[in-house]
Design a protein around this motif. Structure first.
Motif, PDB file in Angstrom:
ATOM      1  N   UNK A 144       0.852  -1.189   0.000  1.00 29.20           N
ATOM      2  CA  UNK A 144       0.000   0.000   0.000  1.00 29.20           C
ATOM      3  C   UNK A 144       0.886   1.236   0.000  1.00 29.20           C
ATOM      4  N   UNK A 145       0.655   2.134  -0.939  1.00 26.21           N
ATOM      5  CA  UNK A 145       1.417   3.384  -0.969  1.00 26.21           C
ATOM      6  C   UNK A 145       0.563   4.466  -1.607  1.00 26.21           C
ATOM      7  N   UNK A 146       0.992   5.703  -1.442  1.00 29.25           N
ATOM      8  CA  UNK A 146       0.208   6.831  -1.904  1.00 29.25           C
ATOM      9  C   UNK A 146       0.933   7.680  -2.947  1.00 29.25           C
ATOM     10  N   UNK A 147       0.148   8.349  -3.761  1.00 24.11           N
ATOM     11  CA  UNK A 147       0.662   9.327  -4.725  1.00 24.11           C
ATOM     12  C   UNK A 147       0.096  10.683  -4.326  1.00 24.11           C
ATOM     13  N   UNK A 148       0.898  11.551  -3.683  1.00 21.25           N
ATOM     14  CA  UNK A 148       0.386  12.864  -3.251  1.00 21.25           C
ATOM     15  C   UNK A 148       0.232  13.806  -4.441  1.00 21.25           C
ATOM     16  N   UNK A 149      -0.989  14.027  -4.850  1.00 21.41           N
ATOM     17  CA  UNK A 149      -1.252  14.859  -6.025  1.00 21.41           C
ATOM     18  C   UNK A 149      -0.838  16.307  -5.804  1.00 21.41           C
ATOM     19  N   UNK A 150      -0.885  16.780  -4.533  1.00 22.43           N
ATOM     20  CA  UNK A 150      -0.578  18.181  -4.276  1.00 22.43           C
ATOM     21  C   UNK A 150       0.894  18.511  -4.483  1.00 22.43           C
ATOM     22  N   UNK A 151       1.741  17.470  -4.594  1.00 22.66           N
ATOM     23  CA  UNK A 151       3.176  17.725  -4.834  1.00 22.66           C
ATOM     24  C   UNK A 151       3.521  17.695  -6.319  1.00 22.66           C
ATOM     25  N   UNK A 152       2.525  17.493  -7.205  1.00 19.20           N
ATOM     26  CA  UNK A 152       2.786  17.390  -8.633  1.00 19.20           C
ATOM     27  C   UNK A 152       2.285  18.631  -9.368  1.00 19.20           C
ATOM     28  N   UNK A 153       2.930  18.930 -10.490  1.00 16.63           N
ATOM     29  CA  UNK A 153       2.444  19.990 -11.367  1.00 16.63           C
ATOM     30  C   UNK A 153       1.177  19.501 -12.075  1.00 16.63           C
ATOM     31  N   UNK A 154       0.223  20.396 -12.210  1.00 17.93           N
ATOM     32  CA  UNK A 154      -1.015  20.044 -12.887  1.00 17.93           C
ATOM     33  C   UNK A 154      -2.192  20.048 -11.935  1.00 17.93           C
ATOM     34  N   UNK A 155      -3.389  20.014 -12.495  1.00 19.35           N
ATOM     35  CA  UNK A 155      -4.597  19.999 -11.690  1.00 19.35           C
ATOM     36  C   UNK A 155      -4.813  18.604 -11.101  1.00 19.35           C
ATOM     37  N   UNK A 156      -4.996  18.486  -9.787  1.00 14.41           N
ATOM     38  CA  UNK A 156      -5.198  17.167  -9.183  1.00 14.41           C
ATOM     39  C   UNK A 156      -6.374  16.403  -9.786  1.00 14.41           C
TER      40      UNK A 156
END
Length: 578
Positions: A144-156
């Motif tokens: 189980x792991x996560x992808x933090x969208x707020x740390x990426x460029x672009x609209x979540x």
């Protein structure tokens, strides 16, 4: 691009946001170290250093773990028809067929896609070394792991929609291939997600909120001193059941460990705890039931009281339900593992961590009239709550909606409440004795009651009768009684003129000066009394600085069992307030 990686899209890290996060973590780490070098007054430096090192290690470690992402030249997420690529799995691709389930968790400062992998596929992936501690800290693992969208460029939303679309297409392609091959796809066993049962109303939470509010109203109504800006004084909190090391360890008043969690030091203190309790109760109580929710709260409150008495300064009066409430949030984090791999587990962890971490780290310290945040109590409550919740997981079958052994939880909670309720008897007796004490009435400004009390004590003709007559004179003077001096002279005429404390009478009759009175003291006890009554003489004369020095001397030289020792403390407190 490899042939199978069609429709490939890359999303780089948002370096500006990561840089702000890094600065915040470094600032918190630096503030933790600063607190260690400059601890608050009346706090044990070793205890402060312990919490400071914990805070510096936590925030500094997070800052170090965030640096590889900040200085990374590669993308933070690559999505294609074949699967996804992440820096935590360098040089590897996580195929869509390996992903059994995914969910999106959104909060005020978080937007994360949480993935759950097939165990066989996960075993073939190797994680980057720095990803292991981060996964452990946030409850993640190889599966189980996560992808933090707020740390990426672009609209979540755009990134998530693209992720969902590619995942759906890949799964549909798998099903078509299986159908064409004439094979039957293995049915995936889904974990039943816990449902918030509306019938399981958070009855204990609302009952406890009502009790806390009622107790606070009682503090204001039955305080031994007038409230200050709508808040009980520290003396009132101590008298009505707050924790105090000497009373608990020296006098055997262990029941204070059970009464203090029901009390609060101010309306703001009460309001903050009530809001936090409501947040914990509206979800956690409905998940585990009111019986174990109550038991965890009371056990954590007891652990918080013990830690507060053990760690804090010996002169600290401790009150508040914070230990029990922080314990609930620590228990939420541990109990969330029971609900894996359902979406509610991540929601529980995220919400609890946001409240728990600020409650445990003394980076900011607010004070009002001597009241401070009891981080020791928070720490004790958190440890107790987490330990009990961890034990609870062993007795909580997945097919059962709530933990087993409800009767044990009820018995413990009932014992806690019975002890706290039984403590009302010694509290009522101590309060009544305190209010009937003429010295208390004198320094509380109730001079007529003090005169009556001193008069009663003087008529008993005990060893303290000569002093009671002097104090009666003080009280009569405060109310402007014209007979005050005549009554003192009459008392002096009846006293033994060759023995102490006759020189004290002569001082206030104007026959001696303070220095001359002190020359008549024969031993250290009489000297300390002479110093104190000399301070009273200067105070009545308006020479407050001379009086202050005398009272300080009496506080240092008089035995703690002497009335002059207690009175010197009162007088110094009044002079400081002025």
């Amino acid at each position: 691009m490899k042939p199978e990686e069609l429709r490939r899209s890359e999303h780089a890290y948002n370096k500006g946001r990561l840089l702000r996060l890094l600065f915040i973590l470094i600032a918190f780490a630096a503030a933790s170290i600063w607190i260690g070098y400059y601890p608050p007054e009346h706090k044990d430096p070793l205890v402060v250093w312990f919490f400071s090192l914990v805070g510096a290690g936590l925030f500094g470690g997070l800052a170090l773990l965030a640096m590889p992402q900040l200085f990374s030249r590669g993308p933070g997420l690559v999505m294609s028809t074949a699967g996804i690529r992440l820096p935590k799995f360098p040089g590897q691709i996580v195929r869509w067929s390996a992903i059994r389930h995914f969910e999106r968790t959104q909060g005020k400062n978080a937007d994360i896609i949480t993935l759950r992998l097939d165990p066989v596929a996960a075993s073939s992936l190797s994680r980057r070394l720095t990803a292991v501690p981060l996964d452990w800290l946030f409850g993640m693992s190889r599966l189980k792991f996560g992808i933090p969208l707020q740390t990426l460029h672009g609209q979540p939303n755009s990134i998530f929609n693209q992720f969902s679309e590619l995942f759906t297409e890949a799964k549909e392609a798998e099903q078509r291939a299986a159908h064409e091959d004439g094979s039957i796809a293995e049915e995936e066993v889904e974990t039943t997600e816990p449902v918030l049962n509306n019938a399981r109303y958070p009855v204990f939470t609302y009952a406890l909120l009502a009790v806390l509010i009622a107790v606070y109203a009682g503090e204001l109504a039955f305080g031994v001193e007038p409230s200050e800006a709508g808040s009980p004084t520290i003396r009132t909190l101590w008298m009505l059941g707050g924790t105090f090391r000497q009373n608990i360890v020296g006098d055997g008043e262990w029941w204070r460990l059970f009464t203090a969690p029901f009390m609060h030091g101010s309306i703001i203190h009460l309001a903050l705890n009530c809001v936090a309790l409501w947040v914990a109760g509206r979800l956690f109580e409905r998940l585990i039931g009111w019986r174990w929710f109550a038991a965890i709260f009371f056990a954590s409150a007891l652990g918080g009281s013990i830690a507060s008495v053990w760690i804090n300064d010996a002169n600290t009066v401790g009150v508040g339900a914070s230990g029990g409430i922080v314990g609930l949030f620590a228990a939420v984090i541990v109990a969330s593992f029971h609900f894996r791999p359902t979406p509610i587990a991540s929601s529980l962890q995220t919400g609890a961590i946001q409240i728990l971490i600020p409650s445990l780290l003394p980076i900011f310290n607010s004070a009002r009239d001597g009241q401070t945040i009891d981080y020791a109590g928070h720490f004790g409550g958190a440890v107790t709550g987490a330990a009990l919740s961890l034990l609870l997981l062993r007795f909580w079958p997945r097919e059962q909606p709530t933990p087993r052994y409800d009767r044990v939880a009820i018995a413990f909670s009932a014992a806690f409440v019975i002890i706290a309720a039984g403590a009302l008897w010694p509290i009522i007796n101590a309060r009544q004795f305190y209010l009937n004490d003429p010295i208390t009435n004198y320094f509380g400004g109730r001079y007529q009651q003090a005169i009556t009390g001193f008069d009663t004590e003087a008529n008993l003709n005990g060893t303290t009768a000569p002093y009671a007559r002097v104090w009666r004179y003080f009280a009569q003077t405060r109310v402007g009684d014209p007979k005050a001096l005549d009554d003192l002279r009459a008392a002096a005429d009846k006293a033994d003129k060759t023995a102490w404390p006759y020189p004290i009478y002569r001082l206030f009759l104007g026959e001696l000066k303070p220095v001359e009175m002190e020359l008549n003291a024969a031993d250290s006890n009489q000297i300390c009394e002479a110093i104190f009554y000399g301070g009273e003489w200067y105070l009545f004369a308006g020479a407050t600085e001379y009086a202050r020095r005398r009272f300080q001397g009496a506080l240092l030289s008089c035995p703690s069992t002497f009335i002059e020792h207690e009175a010197a403390g009162y007088e110094l407190a009044k002079l400081k307030a002025k």
